[in-house]
Design an enzyme around this catalytic site. Structure first.
Site: not given
Ligand SMILES: *Cc1c(COP(=O)(O)O)cnc(C)c1O
Length: 327
Positions: A5, A100, A224, A272
């Site tokens: 998956k 679940r 940053y 990024m």
């Protein structure tokens, strides 16, 4: 039953299916759309859809594409009762303690009897799922296993409950079908154990080139937010990979990459497209290729620095990262 998956945990569903199809008895995916993609690509192996149908058309697709569907909820029973066309292979999923997905264990017998009589149910198997199999000291795993045995005693059907952690750590849980996911890709599914401990080797290596080497003065801030300052005059490297590729922005202090066989600290914020590394004492040249995780640097270790798990690192590699397959 190899679990592929979520694009085979980010490794690519079709290439992984093609690599494994003759060593597995079945594949499993979560959703119908994932199963259709595999069938469209020519994968003919038995294929289980773990979350099952969400509409009547899915049952028709399951018949046409020979998919096995998991039935875990009342609304899916209604779909099955309404759909009286061609027979579909089904699994009943019941809840042994994870809370679940799945029917209450007390209903297994009644559901088994009802579904066995439905003309559109071709075959019937039983499954459940562990909540804490990754924790060797957790008592809920033996409890869930006992619940499985009690709820299904005497029923003539194959059973399945073991994920990777249970495959490796809970041998009593293997039953008729095991459902390994993470371990196939070479990360450790068990808390406190390394992949190497189990002889698992990484399938994916995430790599990126060193695109710049720059020289800082003492006190210069990096990246940053200026969160890291050079304690002395020093070289730093910029590696061409960032959170836009799936490298976790939130790796904390202590994070490292592998460069020319050496562990090199990540400094400053991950951006990024770029992250920066401390090149003090490291022989490196622009164009050298860093390994972010994989061979020589287990994804489990990187996951620890980012306070996450290898599952999310693998699944999070973004579409812009070029995939190269060996063999
Ligand atoms: C994802 C999944 C698995 C595989 O789990 P791993 O921890 O990756 O081995 C097995 N069964 C079900 C129902 C799943 O959703």
């Amino acid at each position: 039953m190899a679990v592929i998956k979520s694009l085979a945990y980010g490794h690519g569903a079709v290439p992984v299916a093609q690599a494994l199809h003759d060593v597995v008895d079945a594949f499993a995916v979560a959703r119908m759309e994932e199963a259709v993609t595999l069938r469209d690509a020519g994968v003919r192996t038995p294929l289980v859809v773990l979350e099952g149908p969400t509409c009547g058309a899915h049952l028709e697709t399951a018949f046409k594409l020979d998919l096995q569907v998991v039935i875990h909820h009342e609304h899916q029973l209604a779909l099955l009762r309404d759909y009286a066309d061609e027979p579909v292979d089904c699994w009943i999923k019941f809840d042994t303690g994870m809370h679940r997905l799945g029917f209450p264990p007390a209903r297994v017998r009644e559901l088994f009897a009802e579904l066995s009589r439905l003309p559109d149910v071709a075959s019937l198997r039983l499954m459940s799922h562990f909540a804490c199999a990754d924790d060797l000291s957790d008592q809920s795993t033996p409890d869930q296993l006992q619940c499985l045995h009690q709820a299904t005693a005497g029923l003539e059907a194959e059973r399945s409950i073991a994920n990777s952690a249970a495959v490796l750590a809970w041998p009593d849980s293997h039953a008729d079908w095991v459902r390994p996911g993470l371990m196939l890709y070479g990360a450790s599914p068990v808390i406190g154990k390394t992949a190497a401990h189990y002889g698992l080797r990484p399938v994916m290596s995430l790599r990126a080139p060193l695109i710049a080497i720059n020289h800082l003065q003492a006190g210069d801030a990096v990246g940053y937010g200026a969160t890291w300052r050079a304690p002395e005059a020093m070289p730093i490297g910029a590696v061409g990979i960032g959170y836009g590729d799936g490298y976790p922005r939130h790796v904390g202090a202590g994070a490292q990459v592998l460069l020319n066989g050496q562990r090199v600290p990540v400094i400053g914020r991950v951006s990024m497209d770029t992250l920066t590394i401390d090149l003090r004492g490291i022989k490196a040249a622009v164009g050298d290729v860093a390994t972010l995780w994989g061979e020589g640097l287990p994804a489990d270790e990187v996951a620890g620095w980012a306070n996450t798990i290898a599952y999310t690192l693998f699944c999070g590699v973004t579409a812009r990262v070029q995939r190269c397959y060996k063999d």
